[in-house]
Design a protein around this motif. Structure first.
Motif, short mmCIF file in Angstrom:
data_model
loop_
_atom_site.label_atom_id
_atom_site.label_comp_id
_atom_site.label_asym_id
_atom_site.label_seq_id
_atom_site.Cartn_x
_atom_site.Cartn_y
_atom_site.Cartn_z
N PHE A 1 0.84 -1.19 0.00
CA PHE A 1 0.00 0.00 0.00
C PHE A 1 0.88 1.25 0.00
O PHE A 1 1.95 1.25 0.59
CB PHE A 1 -0.86 0.05 1.27
N ILE A 2 0.39 2.29 -0.64
CA ILE A 2 0.99 3.62 -0.53
C ILE A 2 -0.15 4.62 -0.53
O ILE A 2 -1.16 4.45 -1.23
CB ILE A 2 2.01 3.90 -1.67
N CYS A 3 -0.01 5.65 0.29
CA CYS A 3 -1.06 6.66 0.43
C CYS A 3 -1.38 7.34 -0.90
O CYS A 3 -0.52 7.49 -1.75
CB CYS A 3 -0.63 7.72 1.44
N ALA A 4 -2.64 7.75 -0.99
CA ALA A 4 -3.11 8.47 -2.18
C ALA A 4 -4.14 9.49 -1.75
O ALA A 4 -4.94 9.23 -0.85
CB ALA A 4 -3.72 7.50 -3.18
N ASP B 1 5.91 12.27 4.00
CA ASP B 1 4.51 12.72 3.98
C ASP B 1 3.59 11.75 3.23
O ASP B 1 2.42 12.02 3.07
CB ASP B 1 4.42 14.11 3.37
N ARG B 2 4.13 10.61 2.76
CA ARG B 2 3.33 9.65 2.02
C ARG B 2 3.63 8.25 2.56
O ARG B 2 4.46 7.52 2.03
CB ARG B 2 3.63 9.72 0.53
N PRO B 3 2.93 7.86 3.64
CA PRO B 3 3.17 6.54 4.23
C PRO B 3 2.94 5.40 3.23
O PRO B 3 2.14 5.52 2.30
CB PRO B 3 2.15 6.47 5.37
N TYR B 4 3.66 4.34 3.45
CA TYR B 4 3.50 3.13 2.64
C TYR B 4 3.74 1.94 3.56
O TYR B 4 4.27 2.08 4.66
CB TYR B 4 4.48 3.11 1.46
N GLY C 1 4.72 4.04 -10.56
CA GLY C 1 6.11 3.78 -10.95
C GLY C 1 7.01 4.94 -10.57
O GLY C 1 8.13 4.74 -10.07
N GLU C 2 6.52 6.15 -10.77
CA GLU C 2 7.28 7.35 -10.41
C GLU C 2 7.45 7.46 -8.89
O GLU C 2 8.53 7.81 -8.41
CB GLU C 2 6.60 8.61 -10.94
N LEU C 3 6.37 7.18 -8.15
CA LEU C 3 6.46 7.26 -6.68
C LEU C 3 7.50 6.30 -6.13
O LEU C 3 8.38 6.68 -5.37
CB LEU C 3 5.10 6.95 -6.04
N TYR C 4 7.37 5.03 -6.52
CA TYR C 4 8.28 4.01 -5.99
C TYR C 4 9.69 4.16 -6.54
O TYR C 4 10.65 3.78 -5.89
CB TYR C 4 7.74 2.61 -6.27
N GLY C 5 9.81 4.70 -7.74
CA GLY C 5 11.13 4.84 -8.35
C GLY C 5 11.83 6.15 -8.03
O GLY C 5 12.98 6.35 -8.41
N SER C 6 11.16 7.02 -7.31
CA SER C 6 11.72 8.33 -7.00
C SER C 6 12.93 8.23 -6.08
O SER C 6 13.00 7.39 -5.19
CB SER C 6 10.64 9.19 -6.31
#
Length: 161
Positions: free
Chosen positions: A7-10, A42-45, A30-35
């Motif tokens: 999971f990742i926040c949205a 600020d974006r829990p996962y 893909g951009e979030l995880y690859g950043s």
């Protein structure tokens, strides 16, 4: 690699756009995880990673109304990306915080889990270690859901296989 759930926040806006534009959602994740900034404070996962089926077994046995692969809404037709609204995340966080680990652990049955081929079917090798592994995955899931709910987030759920 194996089968896993994460999971990742949205935001509500991101989830709405994902529902309308599934290809955008796939690229966005893909951009979030690859950043280079991942993980972002600020974006829990969080997990449950490969422990999802073992936790599902315990949830079902304890009558906890959570179904990883049926709850939320499907974003990608191949079943690899789902959206969970902020309301669903908040409700689930509240429910799991009210469900002590011991209530779930009481239903741990490595022999039955082996017979039923509960993924990843490691229950027969070192059952006492696997219970601790499930507890760690449960704790991570509750931590994620709590953080997401406190910030008013929904979530993307990735199902990798």
């Amino acid at each position: 690699m194996g089968v896993s759930i994460g999971f990742i926040c949205a935001t509500t806006e991101e989830l709405n756009r994902a529902e309308k534009e599934p290809s955008w959602a796939d690229a966005f994740l893909g951009e979030l995880y690859g950043s280079d900034d991942f993980p972002m404070p600020d974006r829990p996962y969080g997990g449950p990673d490969k422990a999802f089926a073992g936790l599902q077994f315990l949830f079902d046995a304890a009558d906890v109304s959570l179904d990883f692969l049926m709850d939320g809404f499907s974003i990608l037709e191949d079943g690899t990306l789902f959206g969970w609204s902020a309301e669903q995340i908040e409700s689930l966080a509240r429910q799991l915080r009210a469900t002590p680990w011991e209530q779930l652990a009481a239903h741990y049955d490595p022999q039955r889990m082996t017979r039923e081929n509960v993924y990843p079917n490691t229950w027969r090798f070192r059952p006492e270690d696997e219970l601790e592994w499930l507890k760690d995955a449960y704790d991570e899931l509750v931590t994620f859901l709590t953080a997401a709910a406190e910030r008013g987030y929904g979530a993307f759920m990735s199902f990798s296989f």
